[in-house]
Design an enzyme around this catalytic site. Sequence first.
Site, PDB file in Angstrom:
ATOM      1  N   ASP A  43    -109.233 -86.742  -1.531  1.00 16.13           N
ATOM      2  CA  ASP A  43    -108.775 -85.535  -0.850  1.00 16.13           C
ATOM      3  C   ASP A  43    -109.113 -84.286  -1.669  1.00 16.13           C
ATOM      4  O   ASP A  43    -109.429 -83.237  -1.102  1.00 16.13           O
ATOM      5  CB  ASP A  43    -107.278 -85.604  -0.545  1.00 16.13           C
ATOM      6  N   GLU A  79    -105.165 -74.683  -4.419  1.00 17.88           N
ATOM      7  CA  GLU A  79    -104.964 -76.103  -4.123  1.00 17.88           C
ATOM      8  C   GLU A  79    -105.797 -76.975  -5.074  1.00 17.88           C
ATOM      9  O   GLU A  79    -105.334 -78.020  -5.535  1.00 17.88           O
ATOM     10  CB  GLU A  79    -105.370 -76.359  -2.665  1.00 17.88           C
ATOM     11  N   GLU A 128    -106.498 -78.412   9.851  1.00 16.65           N
ATOM     12  CA  GLU A 128    -105.245 -78.036   9.186  1.00 16.65           C
ATOM     13  C   GLU A 128    -104.020 -78.418  10.000  1.00 16.65           C
ATOM     14  O   GLU A 128    -102.994 -78.829   9.456  1.00 16.65           O
ATOM     15  CB  GLU A 128    -105.257 -76.534   8.882  1.00 16.65           C
ATOM     16  N   GLU A 187    -110.213 -87.442  10.599  1.00 16.20           N
ATOM     17  CA  GLU A 187    -108.907 -87.501   9.918  1.00 16.20           C
ATOM     18  C   GLU A 187    -108.352 -88.929   9.925  1.00 16.20           C
ATOM     19  O   GLU A 187    -107.828 -89.399   8.921  1.00 16.20           O
ATOM     20  CB  GLU A 187    -107.927 -86.537  10.588  1.00 16.20           C
TER      21      GLU A 187
HETATM   22  C1  HMH Z   1    -108.470 -85.065   5.028  1.00 19.81           C
HETATM   23  N1  HMH Z   1    -107.661 -83.013   6.037  1.00 19.81           N
HETATM   24  C2  HMH Z   1    -107.822 -83.744   4.939  1.00 19.81           C
HETATM   25  N2  HMH Z   1    -107.421 -83.298   3.750  1.00 19.81           N
HETATM   26  C3  HMH Z   1    -106.852 -82.079   3.646  1.00 19.81           C
HETATM   27  N3  HMH Z   1    -106.434 -81.650   2.432  1.00 19.81           N
HETATM   28  C4  HMH Z   1    -106.660 -81.294   4.782  1.00 19.81           C
HETATM   29  C5  HMH Z   1    -107.098 -81.800   5.981  1.00 19.81           C
HETATM   30  C6  HMH Z   1    -106.006 -79.946   4.721  1.00 19.81           C
HETATM   31  O1  HMH Z   1    -106.710 -79.076   3.948  1.00 19.81           O
END
Ligand code: HMH
Length: 198
Positions: A43, A79, A128, A187
């Site tokens: 991520d 982040e 998001e 996702e």
């Molecule tokens: C897979 N989707 C994924 N990771 C993230 N951090 C976000 C969305 C949001 O930024």
Amino acid sequence: MPVAELPSRHPDPWRAATRHPFLDAVRDGTVPAAAFDTWLVQDARFVSDLLAFQARLLARAPRPAQAVLAGGLVALVDELSWFEEQAAVRGLDLDAAVLPVTAAYAGLLGRLDATDVGTALTALWTIERTYLDAWSAARPGAPEYRGFVEHWTQPGFAGYVAGLEAAADGVPAADADAVFTEVVAAEVAFWDMAVEAA
Ligand code: HMH
């Protein structure tokens, strides 16, 4: 069509992306630490790819969308610092190999550069909004993962997603349904990777 209608137009893919077994396991504390760590490293890589995509999108965004995109870029830089702190605490190597699902998602982000700006904004909102809803379903989270759940369900994040919604609604998208379902599938695949790593 307002983008907020997209989840109810595609309820099954939406549920798969936002009520995933990985998030159930984060809530219940049954996700193995190694699987969580694998997911976390991938991520961090995704966020780095997203930062680059969003910077390219800002460069071609209409005036009303610029502020929310620029604010989001600053948040993504923060982040990445937060990921580096988490990786240090957990003893993780953020330079670990990129898994196929992460590379595929980066490929999707790259293809969005060639779409109309409305499609790219719809994709960014979908990215998001999916993430916000998925983590919201993991609340409050098992004690060992609670900090992560809180991080990704902060009110500021929900406000940002609302700002992206307004930006996406301000520009027509060539095929909002198609890009929505493509992002939602990416996702789901990303959460699946975490479960497979267990
Ligand atoms: C897979 N989707 C994924 N990771 C993230 N951090 C976000 C969305 C949001 O930024």
